[in-house]
Structure formats: C-alpha cells, structure tokens
Write a protein that holds these residues in place. Structure first.
Motif, PDB file in Angstrom:
ATOM      1  N   GLN A  17      42.462  33.258  40.825  1.00 17.06           N
ATOM      2  CA  GLN A  17      41.034  33.459  41.048  1.00 17.06           C
ATOM      3  C   GLN A  17      40.694  33.500  42.539  1.00 17.06           C
ATOM      4  O   GLN A  17      39.897  34.333  42.969  1.00 17.06           O
ATOM      5  CB  GLN A  17      40.225  32.342  40.371  1.00 17.06           C
ATOM      6  N   GLU A  18      41.314  32.621  43.326  1.00 17.72           N
ATOM      7  CA  GLU A  18      40.973  32.568  44.744  1.00 17.72           C
ATOM      8  C   GLU A  18      41.373  33.847  45.466  1.00 17.72           C
ATOM      9  O   GLU A  18      40.701  34.275  46.420  1.00 17.72           O
ATOM     10  CB  GLU A  18      41.622  31.360  45.422  1.00 17.72           C
ATOM     11  N   CYS A  21      38.883  36.781  44.187  1.00 18.03           N
ATOM     12  CA  CYS A  21      37.514  36.509  44.596  1.00 18.03           C
ATOM     13  C   CYS A  21      37.347  36.584  46.116  1.00 18.03           C
ATOM     14  O   CYS A  21      36.281  36.919  46.617  1.00 18.03           O
ATOM     15  CB  CYS A  21      37.051  35.141  44.089  1.00 18.03           C
ATOM     16  N   ARG A  28      34.142  38.159  42.579  1.00 16.76           N
ATOM     17  CA  ARG A  28      33.624  36.838  42.951  1.00 16.76           C
ATOM     18  C   ARG A  28      32.333  36.542  42.201  1.00 16.76           C
ATOM     19  O   ARG A  28      32.143  35.441  41.675  1.00 16.76           O
ATOM     20  CB  ARG A  28      33.391  36.770  44.468  1.00 16.76           C
ATOM     21  N   LYS A  29      31.443  37.517  42.122  1.00 15.42           N
ATOM     22  CA  LYS A  29      30.192  37.333  41.383  1.00 15.42           C
ATOM     23  C   LYS A  29      30.457  37.187  39.891  1.00 15.42           C
ATOM     24  O   LYS A  29      29.796  36.393  39.204  1.00 15.42           O
ATOM     25  CB  LYS A  29      29.268  38.518  41.638  1.00 15.42           C
ATOM     26  N   THR A  32      32.263  33.591  39.401  1.00 12.85           N
ATOM     27  CA  THR A  32      31.617  32.380  39.932  1.00 12.85           C
ATOM     28  C   THR A  32      30.097  32.434  39.869  1.00 12.85           C
ATOM     29  O   THR A  32      29.426  31.519  40.350  1.00 12.85           O
ATOM     30  CB  THR A  32      32.040  32.134  41.400  1.00 12.85           C
ATOM     31  N   SER A  38      32.349  33.977  34.010  1.00 18.72           N
ATOM     32  CA  SER A  38      32.681  32.793  34.813  1.00 18.72           C
ATOM     33  C   SER A  38      33.005  31.598  33.928  1.00 18.72           C
ATOM     34  O   SER A  38      33.732  30.691  34.338  1.00 18.72           O
ATOM     35  CB  SER A  38      31.512  32.451  35.745  1.00 18.72           C
ATOM     36  N   LYS A  41      36.463  32.811  32.192  1.00 15.49           N
ATOM     37  CA  LYS A  41      37.463  33.208  33.190  1.00 15.49           C
ATOM     38  C   LYS A  41      38.239  34.447  32.737  1.00 15.49           C
ATOM     39  O   LYS A  41      39.451  34.549  32.928  1.00 15.49           O
ATOM     40  CB  LYS A  41      38.444  32.060  33.485  1.00 15.49           C
TER      41      LYS A  41
END
Length: 225
Positions: A17-18, A21, A28-29, A32, A38, A41
């Motif tokens: 994810q990191e 994003c 990212r939107k 998260t 979000s 996932k």
C-alpha cells in the motif's frame, strides 16, 4: 497490503500500500480516503488491460519500461503490440501520473517508428485523449506524411483513416492544408508531392501481416489485429 483486480477476468495483484499510494494520488485516495476500497483494501479495474497493468507494476517498483519485441521484424509491430503502450499512456493520463505517461509515450514512439497507425489505433487515441494530446499529434503527423509521400498511392487506407473519427478528420485536414502553405525550403519531408521531393522506401500490410512492397514511400501500416 492491497489487492487490485484488473480486467474482465479479475486478474489480481497484491501490492504494498505504501508504494502504490506514494506514487499515485488516485490510489492514495482510493485506499485511504474513507471509501469502500479503503475498508476492504481492494479495488476493481474491470476496464483496464492486465498486460498493460503489468507494465504499470514494473514501473511502480522501479523497473524501466522495456519492449521485448524484435523491431527489426516488421511483422512484430502490430496493433495488438502497440496497443499495450497506448493503454498504458491512457491509464497514466487518467490517474494523473505524468512521469509514467511520458515514459509510455516514449516507448510507444520507439515501437511505432517508421510505421503507420491503423484505423483502430486512431479511434482509440481519439476516444481516450483530449485535444493537443501527444498521441493525437503523433497520429496526425504520421498520416500527413503518408498523404504527401510520392510512393505508391493507397487511397483506400488514407480515405478510411481520414474518415474513421470526426475529430481526426478535422485535425488531419488542417495539417494537410497548413503543409501545403509551406515553401519548399520550409518543408521538412524528404518525400513530398506538394513540394516535388523524391520518394523513400515504403512497406505495406497485406492480409493482416506486415510485408515489404515496392521501394517507395515511408513505412508500414500496422495490422488492425
């Protein structure tokens, strides 16, 4: 980790994810921003091409975009092949990844050098890009050069291409008109019927396979398959 399903068959990728994003505001939107994605996932991209998405993942994790096709073999440069780079550019543009779009365009230009876009390709470009898009400019220039080429006339191909999309009709007509206004000195084409310049080498397509033809003209018409 996040899971992304791509295409009609829901081919899946599990990604950090990191990483995704950090590189993409779109994802990212999605992962998260308090949306359904979000919480679970996971996200579904049914309209995207899995092969194209594979290029995106390679780029995401730091690999340079690379084409494994043999560009010395004209039969390798088909619409099916270049469509991957078209799809990647369109996808990158859609999710506002300018750096990826630039690299996809560079790869597309590399793979299509010396060839002509088929009508399917022009339609996809014009249906998925905005005015002044580099992809539109590429298609217009390729057909404009072919129009003025002094090799064997291919009226069926040129007429089909010009008529395949109304906005392309407008753009190619303007490009042809503007070119005819140039002086011979201003014309940069090596083969131009409007400025009485000699022809180059042409290759044409027959039966869906790119093959060499008479030694006139500029390039290869990409198969629509």
């Amino acid at each position: 980790m996040v899971k992304i399903y791509v295409g009609q068959d829901n081919e899946s990728w599990v990604l950090h994810q990191e990483v995704i994003c950090e590189r993409s505001e779109f994802f990212r939107k999605a992962f998260t921003g308090g949306f359904h994605e979000s919480e679970k996932k996971e996200i579904y991209l049914e309209e995207e091409d899995p092969r194209m998405f594979g290029h995106f993942i390679n780029w995401l994790y730091g690999k340079k975009l690379y084409c494994h096709k043999d560009h010395a073999n004209p039969s390798e440069i088909t619409f099916k092949h270049v469509r991957e780079w078209l799809a990647l550019y369109i996808f990158a543009d859609k999710i506002s990844l300018r750096a990826l779009a630039d690299e996809a365009l560079e790869q597309y230009n590399f793979c299509t050098e010396g060839t002509l876009p088929c009508t399917n390709e022009i339609i996809i470009i014009y249906q998925n890009t905005v005015e002044q898009s580099p992809l539109r400019q590429h298609a217009v220039k390729a057909l404009m050069v072919e129009f003025f080429n002094q090799g064997s006339d291919d009226f069926d191909f040129i007429s089909d291409a010009i008529a395949c999309h109304i906005e392309f009709t407008r753009d190619i007509t303007a490009a042809i008109k503007n070119h005819t206004r140039l002086s011979t000195k201003e014309c940069e084409l090596s083969s131009c019927s409007a400025h009485n310049k000699t022809p180059r080498v042409i290759l044409r397509v027959a039966g869906g396979q790119n093959i060499p033809r008479a030694s006139r003209g500029i390039g290869i018409l990409r198969s629509g398959r």
